[in-house]
Write an enzyme that holds these catalytic residues in place. Structure first.
Site, PDB file in Angstrom:
ATOM      1  N   GLU A 131      -5.498  -4.651  10.711  1.00 49.24           N
ATOM      2  CA  GLU A 131      -4.479  -3.619  10.887  1.00 49.24           C
ATOM      3  C   GLU A 131      -4.804  -2.813  12.142  1.00 49.24           C
ATOM      4  OE1 GLU A 131      -2.297  -2.532   7.054  1.00 49.24           O
ATOM      5  OE2 GLU A 131      -4.110  -1.336   7.087  1.00 49.24           O
ATOM      6  N   ASN A 183       0.870  -1.180   0.000  1.00 50.89           N
ATOM      7  CA  ASN A 183       0.000   0.000   0.000  1.00 50.89           C
ATOM      8  C   ASN A 183       0.905   1.227   0.000  1.00 50.89           C
ATOM      9  OD1 ASN A 183      -1.830   2.032   0.469  1.00 50.89           O
ATOM     10  ND2 ASN A 183      -2.302   1.432   2.580  1.00 50.89           N
ATOM     11  N   TRP A 184       0.993   1.855  -1.158  1.00 50.97           N
ATOM     12  CA  TRP A 184       1.913   2.994  -1.282  1.00 50.97           C
ATOM     13  C   TRP A 184       1.312   4.295  -0.752  1.00 50.97           C
ATOM     14  CZ3 TRP A 184       4.446   2.384  -6.848  1.00 50.97           C
ATOM     15  CH2 TRP A 184       5.315   1.313  -6.812  1.00 50.97           C
ATOM     16  N   LYS A 185       0.033   4.260  -0.413  1.00 44.86           N
ATOM     17  CA  LYS A 185      -0.635   5.468   0.111  1.00 44.86           C
ATOM     18  C   LYS A 185      -0.407   6.642  -0.855  1.00 44.86           C
ATOM     19  CE  LYS A 185      -0.108   3.472   4.630  1.00 44.86           C
ATOM     20  NZ  LYS A 185      -0.149   3.619   6.057  1.00 44.86           N
ATOM     21  N   HIS A 203      -9.600   1.287   4.660  1.00 45.38           N
ATOM     22  CA  HIS A 203      -8.313   1.478   5.355  1.00 45.38           C
ATOM     23  C   HIS A 203      -8.526   2.475   6.492  1.00 45.38           C
ATOM     24  CE1 HIS A 203      -4.256   2.791   6.212  1.00 45.38           C
ATOM     25  NE2 HIS A 203      -3.860   1.637   5.702  1.00 45.38           N
ATOM     26  N   GLU A 215      -6.911   4.922   7.518  1.00 43.98           N
ATOM     27  CA  GLU A 215      -6.721   6.344   7.162  1.00 43.98           C
ATOM     28  C   GLU A 215      -7.952   6.890   6.446  1.00 43.98           C
ATOM     29  OE1 GLU A 215      -2.936   5.757   5.245  1.00 43.98           O
ATOM     30  OE2 GLU A 215      -2.093   5.299   7.214  1.00 43.98           O
ATOM     31  N   SER A 245       3.160  -1.548  10.454  1.00 43.66           N
ATOM     32  CA  SER A 245       4.611  -1.495  10.703  1.00 43.66           C
ATOM     33  C   SER A 245       5.333  -2.803  10.395  1.00 43.66           C
ATOM     34  CB  SER A 245       4.886  -1.047  12.141  1.00 43.66           C
ATOM     35  OG  SER A 245       4.457   0.278  12.332  1.00 43.66           O
ATOM     36  N   GLY A 285       2.172   2.696  10.712  1.00 46.76           N
ATOM     37  CA  GLY A 285       3.143   3.777  10.529  1.00 46.76           C
ATOM     38  C   GLY A 285       3.812   4.223  11.828  1.00 46.76           C
ATOM     39  N   GLY A 310       2.814  -1.070   4.317  1.00 42.83           N
ATOM     40  CA  GLY A 310       2.822   0.347   3.938  1.00 42.83           C
ATOM     41  C   GLY A 310       4.249   0.815   3.697  1.00 42.83           C
ATOM     42  N   GLY A 311       4.824   1.505   4.692  1.00 36.05           N
ATOM     43  CA  GLY A 311       6.139   2.138   4.566  1.00 36.05           C
ATOM     44  C   GLY A 311       7.207   1.261   3.909  1.00 36.05           C
TER      45      GLY A 311
HETATM   46  P1  PGA Z   1       2.664   0.674   7.629  1.00 36.03           P
HETATM   47  O1  PGA Z   1       1.229   0.825   6.921  1.00 36.03           O
HETATM   48  O2  PGA Z   1       3.238  -0.639   7.153  1.00 36.03           O
HETATM   49  O3  PGA Z   1       3.449   1.849   7.143  1.00 36.03           O
HETATM   50  O4  PGA Z   1       2.410   0.683   9.075  1.00 36.03           O
HETATM   51  C1  PGA Z   1       0.377  -0.285   6.767  1.00 36.03           C
HETATM   52  C2  PGA Z   1      -0.933   0.161   6.157  1.00 36.03           C
HETATM   53  O5  PGA Z   1      -1.364   1.287   6.454  1.00 36.03           O
HETATM   54  O6  PGA Z   1      -1.555  -0.572   5.386  1.00 36.03           O
END
Ligand code: PGA
Length: 255
Positions: A167, A9-11, A95, A97, A213, A173, A234-235
């Protein structure tokens, strides 16, 4: 055991140029490996270029969100038909966010899930508790609510191929991820709940991922757990070397 599924997930990161550079390095890192199922969810603006660049690769394309209607007066929204047109095979829904920053509701997620299934785009529904809910011991109650609301009114026979991502919001994050044992406990509980709400065969076929994370170092610990079918990253998915390491860990579990 199911084939592990690793989703990036590159956001809101990556221009088209960045995405193509990523792919060049990632393909190089993956040379000689038969990857497990790998899905990249870049921003909408990269979908076309990445889709073209994916030809002759085993990688699949995913979107980070979509609208529940196929067309109409919804300024700024993306329809499932646009995603189909670009060969998008997966879509992230709900998600945290989207839920916390953009007012995504359980009702919206429910409608999006129905639309994704209708279009045969594999939905990845994200669920998870906040830090406060976690500390108050409300994890299972929150998850039960989110899961039941997403499933309300859906046709059971169409759900087996959908994906869930657990999640914990406090782990996204933050570098503070759940331990593999904690994630296994929650995901196994989710499967039991899904068996009650739907039925056993559907619940055991559904794939449930962990996200929050995830790093190249920690991936293996999660992937070893019996109920964890893959990871939503994500990251660490923005770095082609780190992401390739995570995919490699998943591949080892498949072997
Ligand atoms: P993260 O994000 O790995 O940066 O914690 C995961 C996600 O939001 O899907």
């Amino acid at each position: 055991m199911k084939n592990k599924l690793i989703i990036a997930n590159w956001k809101m990161n990556s221009t088209v140029t960045d995405a193509l550079k990523f792919l060049a390095v990632f393909r190089h890192e993956m040379k000689g490996m038969t990857p497990c199922e790998v899905v990249l969810c870049p921003p909408f603006t990269c979908l076309y270029a990445l889709g073209e660049a994916f030809e002759e690769t085993p990688f699949k394309l995913g979107a980070q969100n979509m609208h529940w209607e196929e067309s109409g007066a919804f300024t700024g929204e993306i329809s499932s038909l646009f995603l189909k047109d670009l060969n998008v095979q997966y879509v992230l829904l709900g998600h945290s966010e989207r839920r916390t920053l953009f007012g995504e509701t359980d009702i919206n997620i429910n409608k999006k899930l129905e639309q994704a299934i209708h279009q045969k785009i594999t939905p990845v529904v994200c669920v998870g508790e906040t830090d406060e809910e976690h500390k108050e011991g409300k994890t299972f109650a929150v998850l039960e609510h989110q899961i039941k609301k997403a499933l309300d009114g859906q046709i059971r026979s169409e759900l087996a191929t959908m994906v869930w991502a657990y999640e914990p919001v406090w782990a996204i994050g933050t570098g503070k991820n759940a331990t593999p044992d904690q994630a296994q406990e929650v995901i196994s509980w989710m499967r039991t709940l899904l068996a009650k709400v739907l039925d056993d065969p559907t619940a055991s076929t559904m794939r449930i991922l962990y996200g929050g994370s995830v790093s190249a170092e920690k991936a293996r610990g999660f992937l070893k757990q019996s109920d964890i079918d893959g990871l939503l990253v994500g990251g660490a998915s923005l770095d082609p070397q780190k992401f390739a390491n995570i995919v490699q860990s998943a591949q080892e579990q498949n072997a």
